[in-house]
Scaffold this motif. Structure first.
Motif, mmCIF file in Angstrom:
data_model
loop_
_atom_site.group_PDB
_atom_site.id
_atom_site.type_symbol
_atom_site.label_atom_id
_atom_site.label_comp_id
_atom_site.label_asym_id
_atom_site.label_seq_id
_atom_site.Cartn_x
_atom_site.Cartn_y
_atom_site.Cartn_z
ATOM 1 N N PHE A 13 0.893 -1.277 0.083
ATOM 2 C CA PHE A 13 0.151 0.057 0.036
ATOM 3 C C PHE A 13 0.928 1.369 -0.141
ATOM 4 O O PHE A 13 0.666 2.081 -0.820
ATOM 5 N N ASP A 33 9.728 2.807 7.415
ATOM 6 C CA ASP A 33 9.184 1.542 8.171
ATOM 7 C C ASP A 33 10.067 1.142 9.273
ATOM 8 O O ASP A 33 11.206 1.300 9.462
ATOM 9 N N ASN A 41 4.725 -7.396 4.509
ATOM 10 C CA ASN A 41 4.656 -8.977 4.579
ATOM 11 C C ASN A 41 5.091 -9.789 3.267
ATOM 12 O O ASN A 41 5.159 -10.699 3.257
ATOM 13 N N ALA A 59 3.998 -17.408 2.654
ATOM 14 C CA ALA A 59 3.786 -17.916 1.129
ATOM 15 C C ALA A 59 3.158 -16.654 0.463
ATOM 16 O O ALA A 59 1.816 -16.452 1.051
ATOM 17 N N HIS A 60 3.467 -16.211 -0.375
ATOM 18 C CA HIS A 60 2.853 -15.089 -1.017
ATOM 19 C C HIS A 60 2.814 -15.409 -2.496
ATOM 20 O O HIS A 60 3.708 -15.469 -3.382
ATOM 21 N N LEU A 61 1.337 -15.508 -3.023
ATOM 22 C CA LEU A 61 1.139 -16.013 -4.408
ATOM 23 C C LEU A 61 0.437 -14.714 -4.870
ATOM 24 O O LEU A 61 -0.797 -14.246 -4.469
ATOM 25 N N ASP A 219 10.677 3.835 13.464
ATOM 26 C CA ASP A 219 9.240 3.706 14.330
ATOM 27 C C ASP A 219 8.703 5.099 14.309
ATOM 28 O O ASP A 219 9.100 6.092 14.978
ATOM 29 N N PHE A 220 7.420 5.215 13.516
ATOM 30 C CA PHE A 220 6.660 6.402 13.677
ATOM 31 C C PHE A 220 6.388 6.815 15.055
ATOM 32 O O PHE A 220 6.067 7.858 15.240
ATOM 33 N N ARG A 354 -3.633 -2.953 5.079
ATOM 34 C CA ARG A 354 -4.444 -3.963 6.008
ATOM 35 C C ARG A 354 -4.725 -3.485 7.305
ATOM 36 O O ARG A 354 -5.522 -3.723 8.065
ATOM 37 N N TYR A 360 -8.329 -8.056 6.059
ATOM 38 C CA TYR A 360 -7.365 -8.870 5.311
ATOM 39 C C TYR A 360 -7.388 -8.307 4.028
ATOM 40 O O TYR A 360 -8.426 -8.142 3.459
ATOM 41 N N LEU A 361 -6.368 -8.111 3.368
ATOM 42 C CA LEU A 361 -6.292 -7.439 2.176
ATOM 43 C C LEU A 361 -5.096 -8.518 1.220
ATOM 44 O O LEU A 361 -3.996 -8.582 1.695
ATOM 45 N N ASP A 362 -5.483 -8.915 0.185
ATOM 46 C CA ASP A 362 -4.690 -9.760 -0.739
ATOM 47 C C ASP A 362 -3.828 -8.569 -1.443
ATOM 48 O O ASP A 362 -4.249 -7.414 -1.454
ATOM 49 N N MET A 363 -2.563 -9.108 -1.953
ATOM 50 C CA MET A 363 -1.655 -7.886 -2.482
ATOM 51 C C MET A 363 -2.475 -7.068 -3.629
ATOM 52 O O MET A 363 -2.241 -5.836 -3.668
HETATM 53 P P1 FDA Z 1 2.012 -4.410 5.139
HETATM 54 O O1 FDA Z 1 1.851 -5.324 6.437
HETATM 55 O O2 FDA Z 1 2.593 -5.341 4.043
HETATM 56 O O3 FDA Z 1 2.952 -3.258 5.348
HETATM 57 C C1 FDA Z 1 2.924 -2.603 6.496
HETATM 58 C C2 FDA Z 1 4.091 -1.990 6.801
HETATM 59 O O4 FDA Z 1 4.111 -0.920 7.957
HETATM 60 C C3 FDA Z 1 5.054 -3.003 7.542
HETATM 61 O O5 FDA Z 1 6.365 -3.035 6.689
HETATM 62 C C4 FDA Z 1 5.268 -2.518 8.873
HETATM 63 O O6 FDA Z 1 6.400 -2.959 9.391
HETATM 64 C C5 FDA Z 1 5.137 -1.015 8.668
HETATM 65 N N1 FDA Z 1 4.511 -0.174 10.040
HETATM 66 C C6 FDA Z 1 3.910 -0.894 10.883
HETATM 67 N N2 FDA Z 1 3.706 -0.017 11.937
HETATM 68 C C7 FDA Z 1 4.719 0.842 11.669
HETATM 69 C C8 FDA Z 1 5.372 2.056 12.605
HETATM 70 N N3 FDA Z 1 4.895 2.415 13.661
HETATM 71 N N4 FDA Z 1 6.350 2.660 12.215
HETATM 72 C C9 FDA Z 1 6.865 2.497 10.748
HETATM 73 N N5 FDA Z 1 6.291 1.423 9.980
HETATM 74 C C10 FDA Z 1 5.269 0.568 10.746
HETATM 75 N N6 FDA Z 1 -1.633 -11.821 -0.650
HETATM 76 C C11 FDA Z 1 -1.875 -12.216 -1.719
HETATM 77 O O7 FDA Z 1 -2.127 -11.749 -2.797
HETATM 78 N N7 FDA Z 1 -1.183 -13.577 -1.927
HETATM 79 C C12 FDA Z 1 -0.893 -14.360 -1.003
HETATM 80 O O8 FDA Z 1 -0.508 -15.514 -1.103
HETATM 81 C C13 FDA Z 1 -0.622 -13.809 0.270
HETATM 82 N N8 FDA Z 1 -0.112 -14.642 1.333
HETATM 83 C C14 FDA Z 1 -0.273 -13.936 2.885
HETATM 84 C C15 FDA Z 1 0.323 -14.812 3.918
HETATM 85 C C16 FDA Z 1 0.364 -14.129 5.074
HETATM 86 C C17 FDA Z 1 0.630 -15.122 6.348
HETATM 87 C C18 FDA Z 1 -0.273 -12.876 5.339
HETATM 88 C C19 FDA Z 1 -0.258 -12.363 6.699
HETATM 89 C C20 FDA Z 1 -0.713 -11.983 4.207
HETATM 90 C C21 FDA Z 1 -0.628 -12.511 3.107
HETATM 91 N N9 FDA Z 1 -1.031 -11.776 1.984
HETATM 92 C C22 FDA Z 1 -1.164 -12.366 0.408
HETATM 93 C C23 FDA Z 1 -1.694 -10.552 2.203
HETATM 94 C C24 FDA Z 1 -0.163 -9.546 1.801
HETATM 95 O O9 FDA Z 1 0.776 -9.899 2.667
HETATM 96 C C25 FDA Z 1 -1.058 -8.149 2.244
HETATM 97 O O10 FDA Z 1 -1.860 -7.929 0.756
HETATM 98 C C26 FDA Z 1 0.045 -6.865 1.842
HETATM 99 O O11 FDA Z 1 0.793 -7.184 2.917
HETATM 100 C C27 FDA Z 1 -0.668 -5.716 2.318
HETATM 101 O O12 FDA Z 1 0.232 -4.757 2.262
HETATM 102 P P2 FDA Z 1 0.111 -3.378 3.323
HETATM 103 O O13 FDA Z 1 1.030 -2.348 2.733
HETATM 104 O O14 FDA Z 1 -1.395 -3.016 3.422
HETATM 105 O O15 FDA Z 1 0.521 -4.010 4.629
#
Ligand code: FDA
Length: 383
Positions: A13, A33, A41, A59-61, A219-220, A354, A360-363
């Motif tokens: 995102f 970050d 993730n 695993a990320h697909l 960290d923010f 997410r 829960y959001l897929d990529m």
């Molecule tokens: P994401 O969690 O990736 O990024 C948020 C970032 O904010 C992190 O890097 C975190 O460190 C940072 N952050 C948080 N607090 C902070 C702070 N106080 N200061 C600074 N930084 C901070 N999707 C898909 O399409 N296919 C798949 O196979 C999978 N598989 C899968 C497996 C598992 C176990 C999970 C949990 C998730 C998936 N996903 C997935 C979903 C995928 O991981 C998801 O779509 C993305 O992570 C979303 O990206 P975001 O940027 O929203 O969150």
């Protein structure tokens, strides 16, 4: 402040917002970050002994039917022709998932055609006699009948939630897909594949723009660093993709999450399980799945005498654990509504991703949501 926009979180995102705002709107973006890498993730790293790419947070697909998202991600990476398939080991026998005609015929030692299989499952699912399911256990029986539910879903769900499904709300599962064909392709999206040169190369390319600065291990909520909440909110627009409850110091209560623990192992065999993901739905096996990463990239020149596997365990998250899946109880939903009211009163801060939306959001969904945020909210701010 020498920047036009601060993005908290370098996940998909945050990176999509940063890339679009820098490239389309010429905005100077500072991305922070708290982790030591970009990608959130979706990040992966090469296991040093074997050279095999390992998805560090599960695993990320990649899959999508969204044309705009597919066109967008292809600017940064090509995708392989990998097609995801999952198998399940139940009582010493391997079955294909999602439950399909192959699973049904193997399980019932039968050779049913689609209509006969449909009639069998319908009959087995009628056990409650039309009564509304009172818990997840009854819901499972109601959806696919007791035999298949107990074999493939009941104990797997109990392990995921560390709770007896009779004590879980029916609403956790609204549908359990059963296919009356032999198609065991896991996703049914138009596009599917894995980034040819890995997730990290893709994600780093998104941040590679002269107007984007990335600050890692920041960290923010650490007031001693210059891009903290105290220092920037009210000074420049902020896109926040961390946990929404943390932003407001948990003032409305904590939102609950499930987390995963991973046990990674390098084995002295060329191939451990013959496929990328094997589920373990039985109660006597403590983990839920085993991933074997070499199978995500059969096209790569990986060693033929070593492999990397990762066992996955699931549990409720404490405050210091990585939040992975929203639990979404009735209390969570009430708290989320209260946080949404606070979000509306926080001028100049855009909550996304997410964690920022407790969803829960897929990529592809995270990317699509970020593109809309740029179109509708952030772009107009700078034009
Ligand atoms: P994401 O969690 O990736 O990024 C948020 C970032 O904010 C992190 O890097 C975190 O460190 C940072 N952050 C948080 N607090 C902070 C702070 N106080 N200061 C600074 N930084 C901070 N999707 C898909 O399409 N296919 C798949 O196979 C999978 N598989 C899968 C497996 C598992 C176990 C999970 C949990 C998730 C998936 N996903 C997935 C979903 C995928 O991981 C998801 O779509 C993305 O992570 C979303 O990206 P975001 O940027 O929203 O969150």
């Amino acid at each position: 402040m020498m920047t036009d926009l601060v993005v908290v979180g370098a996940g998909l995102f945050g990176l999509t917002v940063a890339e679009r705002m820098a490239r389309l709107h010429g905005v100077e973006v500072l991305v922070i970050d708290r982790r030591p890498h970009v990608g959130g993730n979706a990040y992966s790293a090469v296991e040093p002994e074997t050279g095999i790419e390992v998805h560090q947070y599960g695993a990320h697909l990649f899959h999508t039917s969204n044309e705009r998202v597919w066109e967008y991600v292809n600017r940064f990476t090509q995708f392989t022709s990998y097609v995801h398939r999952v198998y399940s080991t139940h009582r010493g026998e391997v079955y294909p998932l999602p439950i399909n005609l192959g699973t049904i015929n193997q399980f019932f030692r039968s050779a049913l055609g689609p209509e006969a299989a449909r009639a069998l499952i319908r009959e087995q699912a009628a056990e409650l006699g039309g009564r509304t399911p009172r818990n997840l256990d009854e819901q499972g029986v109601n959806l696919i009948g007791r035999p298949l539910y107990e074999a493939f879903v009941r104990d797997y769900t109990a392990k995921q939630w560390q709770t007896d499904p009779r004590e879980l709300p029916a609403s956790i599962i609204s549908r359990l897909p059963v296919r009356y064909t032999y198609d065991n392709r896991y996703f049914s999206d138009t596009y599917e594949g894995l980034p040819v040169d890995g997730y990290t190369a893709w994600l780093e390319r998104m941040a590679d723009h002269p107007k984007i600065t990335v600050r890692l291990a920041t960290d923010f909520f650490d007031p001693s660093q210059p891009v903290s909440k105290q220092a920037v909110v009210g000074q420049v627009p902020v896109v926040y993709t961390g946990p929404v409850d943390r932003y407001f110091d948990h003032s409305e209560g904590e939102l609950s999450w499930r987390t995963l623990d991973f046990e990674q192992e390098v084995l002295d065999v060329g191939d451990f399980q013959g496929t990328s993901v094997m589920n373990y739905p039985d109660a006597d096996v403590p983990y839920t799945r085993i991933h074997e990463f070499r199978h995500f990239h059969p096209e790569r020149d990986y060693p033929d005498d070593r492999t990397v596997i990762m066992r996955e365990f699931s549990r409720f998250a404490g405050r210091t654990d990585e939040p992975y899946y929203p639990v979404n109880t009735a209390t969570d939903r009430e708290r989320l509504a209260a946080y949404r009211r606070l979000v509306d009163e926080e001028p100049g801060v855009f909550f996304g991703g997410r964690l920022g939306t407790y969803q829960y959001l897929d990529m592809h969904m995270a990317i699509a949501a970020a593109l809309s945020t740029v179109d509708n909210r952030l772009g107009p701010l700078f034009s």
